[in-house]
Design a protein around this motif. Structure first.
Motif, PDB file in Angstrom:
ATOM      1  N   TYR A   1       0.814  -1.208   0.000  1.00 54.38           N
ATOM      2  CA  TYR A   1       0.000   0.000   0.000  1.00 54.38           C
ATOM      3  C   TYR A   1       0.851   1.263   0.000  1.00 54.38           C
ATOM      4  N   GLY A   2       1.980   1.213   0.685  1.00 50.38           N
ATOM      5  CA  GLY A   2       2.746   2.428   0.923  1.00 50.38           C
ATOM      6  C   GLY A   2       3.690   2.843  -0.177  1.00 50.38           C
ATOM      7  N   HIS A   3       3.871   2.021  -1.204  1.00 50.18           N
ATOM      8  CA  HIS A   3       4.805   2.334  -2.281  1.00 50.18           C
ATOM      9  C   HIS A   3       4.047   2.634  -3.570  1.00 50.18           C
ATOM     10  N   GLY A   4       4.273   3.818  -4.133  1.00 54.65           N
ATOM     11  CA  GLY A   4       3.708   4.131  -5.439  1.00 54.65           C
ATOM     12  C   GLY A   4       4.405   3.342  -6.536  1.00 54.65           C
TER      13      GLY A   4
ATOM     14  N   ALA B   1     -18.614   5.701  -3.968  1.00 51.44           N
ATOM     15  CA  ALA B   1     -17.698   5.085  -3.003  1.00 51.44           C
ATOM     16  C   ALA B   1     -18.133   5.416  -1.579  1.00 51.44           C
ATOM     17  N   PRO B   2     -17.922   4.502  -0.640  1.00 56.15           N
ATOM     18  CA  PRO B   2     -18.332   4.787   0.739  1.00 56.15           C
ATOM     19  C   PRO B   2     -17.513   5.886   1.404  1.00 56.15           C
ATOM     20  N   LEU B   3     -16.249   6.071   0.959  1.00 54.00           N
ATOM     21  CA  LEU B   3     -15.367   7.061   1.574  1.00 54.00           C
ATOM     22  C   LEU B   3     -14.766   7.980   0.514  1.00 54.00           C
ATOM     23  N   LEU B   4     -14.488   9.202   0.908  1.00 51.98           N
ATOM     24  CA  LEU B   4     -13.669  10.106   0.101  1.00 51.98           C
ATOM     25  C   LEU B   4     -12.256  10.010   0.661  1.00 51.98           C
ATOM     26  N   THR B   5     -11.355   9.372  -0.060  1.00 52.91           N
ATOM     27  CA  THR B   5      -9.996   9.165   0.441  1.00 52.91           C
ATOM     28  C   THR B   5      -9.003  10.020  -0.345  1.00 52.91           C
ATOM     29  N   ILE B   6      -7.745   9.995   0.111  1.00 51.67           N
ATOM     30  CA  ILE B   6      -6.685  10.680  -0.637  1.00 51.67           C
ATOM     31  C   ILE B   6      -5.853   9.680  -1.437  1.00 51.67           C
ATOM     32  N   GLY B   7      -6.315   8.429  -1.484  1.00 51.79           N
ATOM     33  CA  GLY B   7      -5.737   7.472  -2.404  1.00 51.79           C
ATOM     34  C   GLY B   7      -4.456   6.828  -1.938  1.00 51.79           C
ATOM     35  N   ARG B   8      -3.506   6.752  -2.859  1.00 51.32           N
ATOM     36  CA  ARG B   8      -2.232   6.080  -2.630  1.00 51.32           C
ATOM     37  C   ARG B   8      -1.087   6.997  -3.062  1.00 51.32           C
TER      38      ARG B   8
ATOM     39  N   ARG C   1       8.019   6.695  15.434  1.00 49.18           N
ATOM     40  CA  ARG C   1       8.355   6.458  14.024  1.00 49.18           C
ATOM     41  C   ARG C   1       8.388   4.971  13.680  1.00 49.18           C
ATOM     42  N   ARG C   2       7.573   4.190  14.378  1.00 51.57           N
ATOM     43  CA  ARG C   2       7.465   2.766  14.062  1.00 51.57           C
ATOM     44  C   ARG C   2       6.229   2.547  13.208  1.00 51.57           C
ATOM     45  N   ALA C   3       6.340   1.626  12.254  1.00 51.62           N
ATOM     46  CA  ALA C   3       5.224   1.329  11.367  1.00 51.62           C
ATOM     47  C   ALA C   3       4.047   0.767  12.147  1.00 51.62           C
ATOM     48  N   LEU C   4       2.842   1.270  11.838  1.00 51.00           N
ATOM     49  CA  LEU C   4       1.634   0.793  12.493  1.00 51.00           C
ATOM     50  C   LEU C   4       0.959  -0.281  11.651  1.00 51.00           C
ATOM     51  N   PRO C   5       0.231  -1.192  12.273  1.00 47.92           N
ATOM     52  CA  PRO C   5      -0.542  -2.165  11.505  1.00 47.92           C
ATOM     53  C   PRO C   5      -1.585  -1.473  10.629  1.00 47.92           C
ATOM     54  N   ILE C   6      -1.959  -2.112   9.548  1.00 44.20           N
ATOM     55  CA  ILE C   6      -2.964  -1.575   8.638  1.00 44.20           C
ATOM     56  C   ILE C   6      -4.263  -1.332   9.408  1.00 44.20           C
ATOM     57  N   GLY C   7      -4.838  -0.137   9.229  1.00 42.75           N
ATOM     58  CA  GLY C   7      -6.089   0.203   9.890  1.00 42.75           C
ATOM     59  C   GLY C   7      -5.936   1.051  11.135  1.00 42.75           C
ATOM     60  N   GLU C   8      -4.708   1.142  11.690  1.00 42.72           N
ATOM     61  CA  GLU C   8      -4.507   1.973  12.875  1.00 42.72           C
ATOM     62  C   GLU C   8      -4.174   3.410  12.470  1.00 42.72           C
ATOM     63  N   VAL C   9      -4.630   4.355  13.294  1.00 44.61           N
ATOM     64  CA  VAL C   9      -4.418   5.777  13.012  1.00 44.61           C
ATOM     65  C   VAL C   9      -3.022   6.195  13.474  1.00 44.61           C
TER      66      VAL C   9
ATOM     67  N   TRP D   1      -4.756   3.409   6.802  1.00 47.26           N
ATOM     68  CA  TRP D   1      -5.032   2.640   5.593  1.00 47.26           C
ATOM     69  C   TRP D   1      -6.373   1.931   5.735  1.00 47.26           C
ATOM     70  N   THR D   2      -7.203   2.018   4.706  1.00 47.03           N
ATOM     71  CA  THR D   2      -8.408   1.199   4.668  1.00 47.03           C
ATOM     72  C   THR D   2      -7.998  -0.235   4.331  1.00 47.03           C
ATOM     73  N   PRO D   3      -8.876  -1.203   4.536  1.00 48.36           N
ATOM     74  CA  PRO D   3      -8.510  -2.591   4.217  1.00 48.36           C
ATOM     75  C   PRO D   3      -8.090  -2.806   2.767  1.00 48.36           C
ATOM     76  N   ASP D   4      -8.625  -1.986   1.842  1.00 53.63           N
ATOM     77  CA  ASP D   4      -8.265  -2.163   0.436  1.00 53.63           C
ATOM     78  C   ASP D   4      -7.164  -1.205  -0.020  1.00 53.63           C
ATOM     79  N   GLY D   5      -6.455  -0.591   0.929  1.00 54.42           N
ATOM     80  CA  GLY D   5      -5.252   0.149   0.586  1.00 54.42           C
ATOM     81  C   GLY D   5      -5.442   1.581   0.163  1.00 54.42           C
TER      82      GLY D   5
END
Length: 507
Positions: free
Chosen positions: A17-20, A319-326, A340-348, A394-398
């Motif tokens: 998810y995090g890499h363009g 779409a259910p959400l207005l996101t800023i994408g990837r 500065r540690r990576a958080l699990p997907i879905g955590e703020v 991150w939403t579940p679908d990235g």
């Protein structure tokens, strides 16, 4: 290994998810892309302003001549040249001439910037030459040893000079942001940074030769570089606005704007618009839905320090959400905790940006550079990342959900409140097209809704129905319009003053 604390699945998704996308950038120097357009179609109209026009061939020749003049004045690659102008065709000549001379341009709207700010810009950037317009020359603070050139009156040499050796990591422009201390911070953005967003999809916005792109924004705002250089690098016609923003937008094919500026434009009056991109502040869902029904609508995010925008998403009104994408190509985004540690997907967490978007840093401010830029442990040695101070997950679908700024998380009655969450609920109320929520004092919030006929009681009930009691504004003020800064964003101090005046009258 910086991800070893995550589960294998989260490690995989963090990277995915995090890499363009990794893509080739066709030209590392954005002004060379403009030169190619001039060579291919010299008679095509590059820009128009209040009835006057300039072709690509003319723009290229005038900019070459100005570059020769600047080189004779001692300007060299790595230097900074002030561009203290108003929207105009000479503004474009100045901008391109500075880039052709190998220097970075420092844009300021000479009609709006206070003299003290202009003086600080000159001192911080250590300019030796300032370009301006004759009518505004008296407003330019010119220290001893500096040279001022009026773009619209001083003669330029007839023949171009030698071409300086400009490198991708040389500065393209220096943008002075508002800063948090009241003192503007100069951000140095390189050619590599700019070419990466403007010359790849989706940042190129599909601009084609002949497309009309209105120049709506303050030149001192980084999104103006998206309008100007994004248009000219792809052969479009830049429609430089006068006082009437809507008139400039009416014939547009592609629009770049803040949500505040876009909210003043009627999509039904812009029948040719094919693509719209917004950034600079959170976009209200109703505004996104209205434009996305007619055009490709990109909701984008990214501070000046990450080169205009570093995430984009084409919005689907269903779409259910207005996101800023990837992340955009060659860029990364990480959602990290306070350590500065990576958080699990879905955590703020707080969004950090990496990759080609990361600018060269602040001018003359080592402490701020150390606070906001850091080595990138995820890309490895030689890479840096930037602390955006934007909250996200991150939403579940990235997709990235933008959840406001770290400085928009306030404490009310001891509880943490995300102001944008309150505003989002208000924007779902019938008739409300825009809402802003601010902290009034330690115990209360105040919200502003637009237009003036929004039912304030119904809006307050809507918040009370879905959010905790401490999130409910003590007062909701309907306004015909929301005050703007000179960069086309909501003017929050002006709103707080309105609230104080309203309270004083009510007493």
């Amino acid at each position: 290994m910086p991800l070893r604390h995550l589960t294998p699945r989260d490690q995989h998704l963090f990277r995915q998810y995090g890499h363009g996308d990794t893509v080739a950038v066709p030209e590392p120097l954005v002004h060379r892309a403009v030169e190619r357009q001039a060579a291919a179609a010299p008679h095509a109209v590059a820009a128009e302003h209040l009835g006057a026009t300039i072709t690509y061939g003319e723009l290229d020749r005038y900019a070459d001549a100005l570059a020769a003049r600047l080189v004779r004045e001692g300007v060299r690659p790595g230097d900074h040249v002030g561009l203290f102008v108003r929207r105009s065709i000479p503004m474009l000549v100045g901008l391109l001439g500075i880039l052709k001379a190998g220097a970075a341009y420092i844009p300021q709207d000479i009609g709006l910037a206070p003299p003290a700010q202009l003086g600080q810009v000159v001192r911080t950037a250590r300019t030796r030459v300032v370009l301006t317009l004759a009518d505004h020359a008296s407003r330019v603070p010119l220290p001893a040893g500096h040279r001022m050139i009026a773009l619209d009156t001083e003669p330029l040499p007839r023949t171009p000079g030698p071409r300086p050796d400009v490198r991708p990591d040389d500065g393209c422009y220096v943008l002075f942001t508002s800063g948090t201390t009241g003192r503007p911070n100069g951000v140095k953005v390189t050619h590599r940074n700019v070419a990466n967003i403007l010359l790849t999809e989706p940042g190129s916005l599909g601009i084609r030769p002949g497309d009309r792109v209105p120049q709506l924004l303050n030149i001192a705002f980084d999104m103006a570089a998206w309008e100007i250089l994004g248009c000219l690098a792809h052969g479009g016609t830049l429609v430089i606005r006068g006082k009437d923003i809507a008139a400039a937008a009416r014939t547009a094919d592609v629009i770049v704007a803040t949500p505040t500026v876009l909210s003043g434009i009627d999509p039904a009056a812009c029948p040719h618009v094919r693509t719209v991109a917004v950034a600079g502040e959170p976009c209200p869902r109703p505004l996104a839905d209205r434009w996305a029904a007619r055009a490709a609508f990109f909701n984008c995010c990214g501070p000046t320090e990450t080169t205009i925008v570093n995430t984009m998403r084409r919005h689907d009104p269903t779409a259910p959400l207005l996101t800023i994408g990837r992340p955009t190509p060659n860029n990364t985004v990480y959602v990290l905790d306070a350590d500065r540690r990576a958080l699990p997907i879905g955590e703020v967490g707080e969004m950090w940006a990496g990759g080609a978007c990361v600018s060269a840093g602040y001018l003359a401010d080592d402490l701020l550079n150390a606070e906001r830029y850091a080595p990138d442990p995820f890309l490895g040695p030689g890479h840096r990342m930037f602390r955006t101070r934007d909250l996200g997950r991150w939403t579940p679908d990235g997709e990235l959900e933008h959840l406001g700024r770290t400085d928009d998380q306030v404490k009310v009655r001891g509880f943490r409140v995300e102001l944008d969450s309150v505003s989002s609920v208000l924007e779902s109320v019938a008739g409300c097209v825009r809402a802003v929520t601010l902290k009034r004092d330690a115990r209360s919030l105040v919200s502003f809704v637009c237009p003036a006929d929004v039912d304030a009681d119904a809006a307050r009930r809507a918040v009370a129905d879905v959010l905790p009691y401490y999130c409910v504004p003590s007062e909701i003020l309907p306004l015909a319009f929301l005050p703007e800064t000179d960069r086309g964003k909501i003017d929050k101090p002006a709103l707080l003053r309105l609230a104080e005046e309203h309270t004083a009258v009510a007493r």
